[in-house]
Design an enzyme around this catalytic site. Structure first.
Site, short mmCIF file in Angstrom:
data_model
loop_
_atom_site.label_atom_id
_atom_site.label_comp_id
_atom_site.label_asym_id
_atom_site.label_seq_id
_atom_site.Cartn_x
_atom_site.Cartn_y
_atom_site.Cartn_z
N TRP A 10 0.83 -1.22 0.00
CA TRP A 10 0.00 0.00 0.00
C TRP A 10 0.86 1.27 0.00
CZ3 TRP A 10 -4.43 -0.81 4.18
CH2 TRP A 10 -5.25 -1.87 3.76
N HIS A 97 12.93 -2.08 -0.63
CA HIS A 97 12.16 -1.49 -1.73
C HIS A 97 12.96 -0.31 -2.29
CE1 HIS A 97 9.07 0.55 -3.99
NE2 HIS A 97 8.39 -0.59 -3.97
N GLU A 99 12.11 2.52 -3.17
CA GLU A 99 11.79 3.82 -2.56
C GLU A 99 12.53 3.98 -1.24
OE1 GLU A 99 7.55 3.32 -2.77
OE2 GLU A 99 7.67 3.41 -4.95
N GLY A 175 5.25 2.14 -10.77
CA GLY A 175 4.35 3.29 -10.77
C GLY A 175 4.38 4.07 -12.07
N SER A 215 4.14 -1.98 -12.04
CA SER A 215 2.98 -1.79 -12.93
C SER A 215 2.30 -3.10 -13.28
CB SER A 215 3.38 -1.01 -14.19
OG SER A 215 3.86 0.27 -13.85
N GLY A 236 1.80 -2.50 -6.24
CA GLY A 236 1.64 -1.18 -5.64
C GLY A 236 0.28 -0.61 -5.98
N GLY A 237 0.24 0.24 -7.01
CA GLY A 237 -0.98 0.97 -7.36
C GLY A 237 -2.22 0.11 -7.46
P1 PGA Z 1 3.44 -0.43 -8.77
O1 PGA Z 1 4.43 -0.58 -7.51
O2 PGA Z 1 2.65 -1.72 -8.85
O3 PGA Z 1 2.59 0.76 -8.43
O4 PGA Z 1 4.29 -0.21 -9.97
C1 PGA Z 1 5.07 -1.80 -7.24
C2 PGA Z 1 5.93 -1.61 -6.01
O5 PGA Z 1 6.54 -0.56 -5.85
O6 PGA Z 1 6.01 -2.52 -5.15
#
Ligand code: PGA
Length: 255
Positions: A10, A97, A99, A175, A215, A236-237
């Protein structure tokens, strides 16, 4: 035993009410799972305990933290220990991750310590790796990911691997709406498995679950999950909408 997993990341989204409603909607539409097909939900720390209460009677659905600290306890204002996640009922923690690596300066050395803390606390680790676009464009992604795995997890003992899942997430696909092709995903996943085979032997590598992230959505999940070395996804999204997430879970079941 190699499992298939679809895991929801999330990130910093949802609040208690929205998170509750999302989990409730997912549970309502959830197909039958088994020990080879699992679902993991990684909400923000503040939702963890509530999410645990929501899923605790649902077989094969687990909760994950999105991070933990390198140390076991002490004067580290603002941090959360792996043992606290375990205590709250989490089964997994996502580590490394991109990020976290990019925005919070998490180095391979830090991630190796976090991995140790998590495993020592009885958590399973979803360890993320993946290259930025310039590395992919230069064609050196295999070496890049190898270096991340060597520094982050290859110090572990073979018996610990049963509690480790790898998530390959090419940064250029996170993303962005730009998914790796199923061939690109398969090639990297096969590479990752061969690295584990070289380090730990083929049986251990064959048992390793390797997720794809970046994605991933209902429209491409089935093709990705059909690849022999892709064992599910880190989402993610598309994990923020019950119908999209369930579409991906169904793709796992059908794979
Ligand atoms: P995403 O993110 O599905 O939004 O591309 C995946 C993630 O960062 O784990």
């Amino acid at each position: 035993m190699r499992k298939k997993i679809v895991a929801a990341n999330w990130k910093m989204n949802m609040n208690l009410d929205k998170g509750h409603a999302l989990v409730a909607a997912i549970l309502k539409g959830l197909p039958e799972l088994n020990s080879d097909n699992q679902v993991v939900i990684a909400p923000p720390f503040i939702n963890i305990q509530h999410t645990v209460y929501q899923v605790e009677d649902v077989p094969h659905v687990y909760v994950a933290g999105q991070n933990c600290f390198t140390e076991a306890a002490g004067a580290y204002t603002g941090e959360v220990a792996a043992s606290m996640l375990k205590d709250a009922g989490a089964e997994y923690v996502i580590l490394g991750h991109s990020e976290r690596r990019e925005y919070f300066g998490e180095t391979d050395a830090v991630l190796a310590k976090k991995t140790d803390q998590a495993l020592d606390s009885g958590l399973k680790v979803i360890f993320c790796c993946g290259e930025p676009l310039e590395i992919r464009d230069a064609g050196t992604q295999n070496d890049y990911v190898e270096a991340q795995l060597k520094a982050g997890v290859f110090h572990l003992h073979k018996h610990q691997l049963a509690n480790v899942v790898i998530a390959y997430e090419p940064i250029w696909a996170i993303g962005t709406g730009r998914t790796a092709s199923s061939q690109q995903a398969q090639d990297m996943h096969a590479h990752i498995r061969s690295l584990f085979a070289a380090q730990y032997g083929q049986p251990a590598a064959d048992n390793l679950t390797i997720l794809y992230g970046g994605s991933c959505k209902p429209s491409n999940a089935a093709e990705l999950f059909a690849c022999p070395d892709v064992d599910g996804g880190l989402i993610g999204g598309a994990s923020l909408k019950a119908d999209e997430f369930l579409g991906i879970v169904n793709a796992m079941i059908g794979a």
